[in-house]
Design a protein around this motif. Structure first.
Motif, PDB file in Angstrom:
ATOM      1  N   ALA A 286      16.329  46.922  68.529  1.00  0.00           N
ATOM      2  CA  ALA A 286      16.331  46.285  69.851  1.00  0.00           C
ATOM      3  C   ALA A 286      15.634  47.219  70.839  1.00  0.00           C
ATOM      4  N   LYS A 287      15.399  46.702  72.023  1.00  0.00           N
ATOM      5  CA  LYS A 287      14.795  47.487  73.096  1.00  0.00           C
ATOM      6  C   LYS A 287      15.748  48.594  73.532  1.00  0.00           C
ATOM      7  N   GLY A 288      15.216  49.794  73.783  1.00  0.00           N
ATOM      8  CA  GLY A 288      16.057  50.888  74.227  1.00  0.00           C
ATOM      9  C   GLY A 288      15.264  52.168  74.423  1.00  0.00           C
ATOM     10  N   VAL A 289      15.973  53.288  74.463  1.00  0.00           N
ATOM     11  CA  VAL A 289      15.366  54.609  74.644  1.00  0.00           C
ATOM     12  C   VAL A 289      15.909  55.535  73.560  1.00  0.00           C
ATOM     13  N   VAL A 290      15.025  56.243  72.880  1.00  0.00           N
ATOM     14  CA  VAL A 290      15.448  57.170  71.829  1.00  0.00           C
ATOM     15  C   VAL A 290      16.271  58.286  72.474  1.00  0.00           C
ATOM     16  N   ASN A 301      18.623  63.586  58.146  1.00  0.00           N
ATOM     17  CA  ASN A 301      17.703  63.305  59.259  1.00  0.00           C
ATOM     18  C   ASN A 301      18.119  61.999  59.918  1.00  0.00           C
ATOM     19  N   CYS A 302      18.350  62.076  61.230  1.00  0.00           N
ATOM     20  CA  CYS A 302      18.960  60.947  61.937  1.00  0.00           C
ATOM     21  C   CYS A 302      18.239  60.680  63.260  1.00  0.00           C
ATOM     22  N   LEU A 303      18.120  59.412  63.597  1.00  0.00           N
ATOM     23  CA  LEU A 303      17.526  58.997  64.877  1.00  0.00           C
ATOM     24  C   LEU A 303      18.473  57.992  65.533  1.00  0.00           C
ATOM     25  N   GLU A 304      18.680  58.137  66.851  1.00  0.00           N
ATOM     26  CA  GLU A 304      19.553  57.216  67.587  1.00  0.00           C
ATOM     27  C   GLU A 304      18.800  56.615  68.770  1.00  0.00           C
ATOM     28  N   ILE A 305      19.093  55.354  69.045  1.00  0.00           N
ATOM     29  CA  ILE A 305      18.486  54.647  70.180  1.00  0.00           C
ATOM     30  C   ILE A 305      19.596  54.135  71.087  1.00  0.00           C
ATOM     31  N   ASP A 306      19.508  54.493  72.358  1.00  0.00           N
ATOM     32  CA  ASP A 306      20.473  54.029  73.364  1.00  0.00           C
ATOM     33  C   ASP A 306      19.936  52.732  73.967  1.00  0.00           C
ATOM     34  N   GLY A 310      26.568  50.994  76.821  1.00  0.00           N
ATOM     35  CA  GLY A 310      27.425  51.574  75.796  1.00  0.00           C
ATOM     36  C   GLY A 310      27.036  51.252  74.376  1.00  0.00           C
ATOM     37  N   LEU A 311      25.901  50.571  74.180  1.00  0.00           N
ATOM     38  CA  LEU A 311      25.496  50.145  72.839  1.00  0.00           C
ATOM     39  C   LEU A 311      24.433  51.102  72.284  1.00  0.00           C
ATOM     40  N   LEU A 312      24.648  51.540  71.031  1.00  0.00           N
ATOM     41  CA  LEU A 312      23.757  52.512  70.403  1.00  0.00           C
ATOM     42  C   LEU A 312      23.531  52.118  68.947  1.00  0.00           C
ATOM     43  N   THR A 313      22.313  52.326  68.441  1.00  0.00           N
ATOM     44  CA  THR A 313      22.042  52.128  67.020  1.00  0.00           C
ATOM     45  C   THR A 313      21.642  53.463  66.404  1.00  0.00           C
ATOM     46  N   ARG A 314      22.089  53.674  65.140  1.00  0.00           N
ATOM     47  CA  ARG A 314      21.838  54.935  64.437  1.00  0.00           C
ATOM     48  C   ARG A 314      21.124  54.641  63.124  1.00  0.00           C
ATOM     49  N   TYR A 315      20.095  55.454  62.820  1.00  0.00           N
ATOM     50  CA  TYR A 315      19.271  55.289  61.630  1.00  0.00           C
ATOM     51  C   TYR A 315      19.312  56.626  60.878  1.00  0.00           C
ATOM     52  N   ALA A 316      19.847  56.632  59.641  1.00  0.00           N
ATOM     53  CA  ALA A 316      20.108  57.909  58.969  1.00  0.00           C
ATOM     54  C   ALA A 316      19.464  57.993  57.590  1.00  0.00           C
ATOM     55  N   HIS A 317      19.495  59.239  57.004  1.00  0.00           N
ATOM     56  CA  HIS A 317      18.917  59.597  55.694  1.00  0.00           C
ATOM     57  C   HIS A 317      17.393  59.465  55.710  1.00  0.00           C
ATOM     58  N   LEU A 318      16.763  59.725  56.835  1.00  0.00           N
ATOM     59  CA  LEU A 318      15.328  59.501  57.001  1.00  0.00           C
ATOM     60  C   LEU A 318      14.501  60.605  56.334  1.00  0.00           C
ATOM     61  N   SER A 319      13.239  60.251  56.028  1.00  0.00           N
ATOM     62  CA  SER A 319      12.308  61.244  55.489  1.00  0.00           C
ATOM     63  C   SER A 319      11.309  61.707  56.548  1.00  0.00           C
ATOM     64  N   ALA A 320      11.132  60.937  57.614  1.00  0.00           N
ATOM     65  CA  ALA A 320      10.181  61.308  58.673  1.00  0.00           C
ATOM     66  C   ALA A 320      10.533  60.566  59.950  1.00  0.00           C
TER      67      ALA A 320
END
Length: 385
Positions: A286-290, A301-306, A310-320
């Motif tokens: 979704a639309k947001g800010v890293v 390796n993890c990336l999160e987007i706010d 109060g809603l956040l998405t998390r993307y994990a086990h990344l290679s890049a």
């Protein structure tokens, strides 16, 4: 240098000269002294200086005269423009009203092009005022008391009707967005409160007024509040996960309790696992800010987007990673690549949705959000059937 020295220098520059001339067979000699030569040079210099001063005075006078004439012309042009406008108001209010009508036509067309045709008729349950009847009576009274101002009274009536139509449009769009948010299991009022956080706001006070006494017409104030609510709810809706974060449909592990892949014991799984090859693209849901790029214990390796509210998405086990902290992203943007870093038995994407740091099941968002959001968009500019 002394006075005698100056005179010696001048005599050097103007030495005594002797000329001869022949007349009637006789030769005569003429002597020109240094003093006479200096006197003649002084006269020439004085005449030259006088000529230069005279020419400079004439040039300066011409420049000043030209400047004064241009200033006078500019003042006359301004006075003429102001007087002509006053004359138009005094002598031809109909022409002025026609100009204002054309401007309102332009405003209506611009609003329709941005929002669609604005609703004019109120619906059940709406609290927007409807000034059409009272405005018509006002036009009749003005026409009877001051016929030349009839056109202006009609323009005022059009203006108020436009404000009310814009308010209805904002209220109906906000209602659609709130319904969509509830369908996805979220609280729209709580979302508005979080989005409208005033703890980090500021700036100069620019008071809004619609009257000369500094007050604001309640219909204009109502329009501003409705537009602000619509904006907050639609921003919140845009931040709800709505795009599959990976290009594969196979979910290797769901949300909730499961047997831990390492210990075999019962454990809670806070997201969805999308199985895929190393290097496969990961998309923003979704639309947001890293808000985070790095490593977290267990996640690798993890990336999160706010996404706000109060809603956040998390993307994990990344290679890049392909995004940086503070970068704005849109739904579907390429932000990372699948890997097997952290506590992982093989390449996959671990995807979480968190609300106020509490994990919730992402599946309802990913399955229902695209359809709900499309219905909300189709309903714009807000005509609720």
């Amino acid at each position: 240098m002394s006075a005698s020295g100056v005179m010696d220098r001048l005599r050097t520059l103007f030495p005594e000269r002797e000329f001869f001339m022949r007349s009637q067979g006789q030769v005569r000699f003429i002597k020109i002294s240094s003093k006479l030569q200096m006197a003649a040079a002084g006269v020439v210099a004085a005449l030259l200086l006088a000529w230069v001063v005279t020419m400079a005075t004439v040039a300066i006078s011409q420049i000043l005269s030209t400047h004064d004439r241009m200033a006078l012309l500019n003042r006359e042009a301004k006075v003429t423009t102001a007087e002509s406008r006053v004359a138009e108001y005094r002598n031809d209010l109909k022409a002025v009203a026609a100009d204002l009508n054309r401007r309102q036509d332009f405003i209506d067309k611009m609003a329709d092009s941005q929002f669609g045709v604005l609703p004019s008729d109120p619906q059940a349950g709406e609290t927007v005022s409807d000034s059409r009847g009272e405005a018509g009576r006002t036009v009749d009274k003005v026409s009877a008391a001051l016929p030349e101002a009839t056109g202006l009274a009609r323009i005022e009536a059009r203006q108020l009707a436009f404000v009310e139509r814009l308010t209805r449009m904002a209220d109906r769009r906000a209602l659609r967005a709130a319904d969509a948010i509830r369908t996805l299991g979220l609280n729209p009022e709580q979302m508005i409160t979080q989005l409208n956080d005033r703890s980090a706001q500021g700036g100069p006070l620019l008071h809004l007024a619609t009257s000369a006494d500094g007050t604001i017409d309640p219909r204009f104030q109502r329009m501003g509040m409705s537009l602000a609510r619509m904006n907050l709810l639609e921003r919140g809706l845009a931040g709800i996960p709505q795009v599959e974060p990976a290009d594969m449909d196979y979910v290797s592990s769901g949300f909730g309790y499961r047997a831990d892949p390492f210990t075999g014991e019962g454990a809670f799984h806070a997201g969805l696992d999308f199985k895929g090859p190393i290097g496969a693209p990961v998309h923003a849901a979704a639309k947001g800010v890293v808000s985070f790029v790095g490593q977290k214990q267990g996640y690798g390796n993890c990336l999160e987007i706010d996404h706000g509210n109060g809603l956040l998405t998390r993307y994990a086990h990344l290679s890049a990673f392909h995004a940086r902290v503070g970068q704005p992203v849109k739904a579907g943007d390429f932000v990372a690549q699948i890997g097997s870093s952290g506590r992982s038995t093989g390449p996959h994407l671990h995807f979480e949705v968190r609300i106020n740091d509490r994990p919730v099941n992402p599946r309802p968002f990913l399955e229902a959000a695209p359809h709900v959001l499309e219905e909300a968009r189709v309903g714009r500019p807000g005509l609720r059937k």
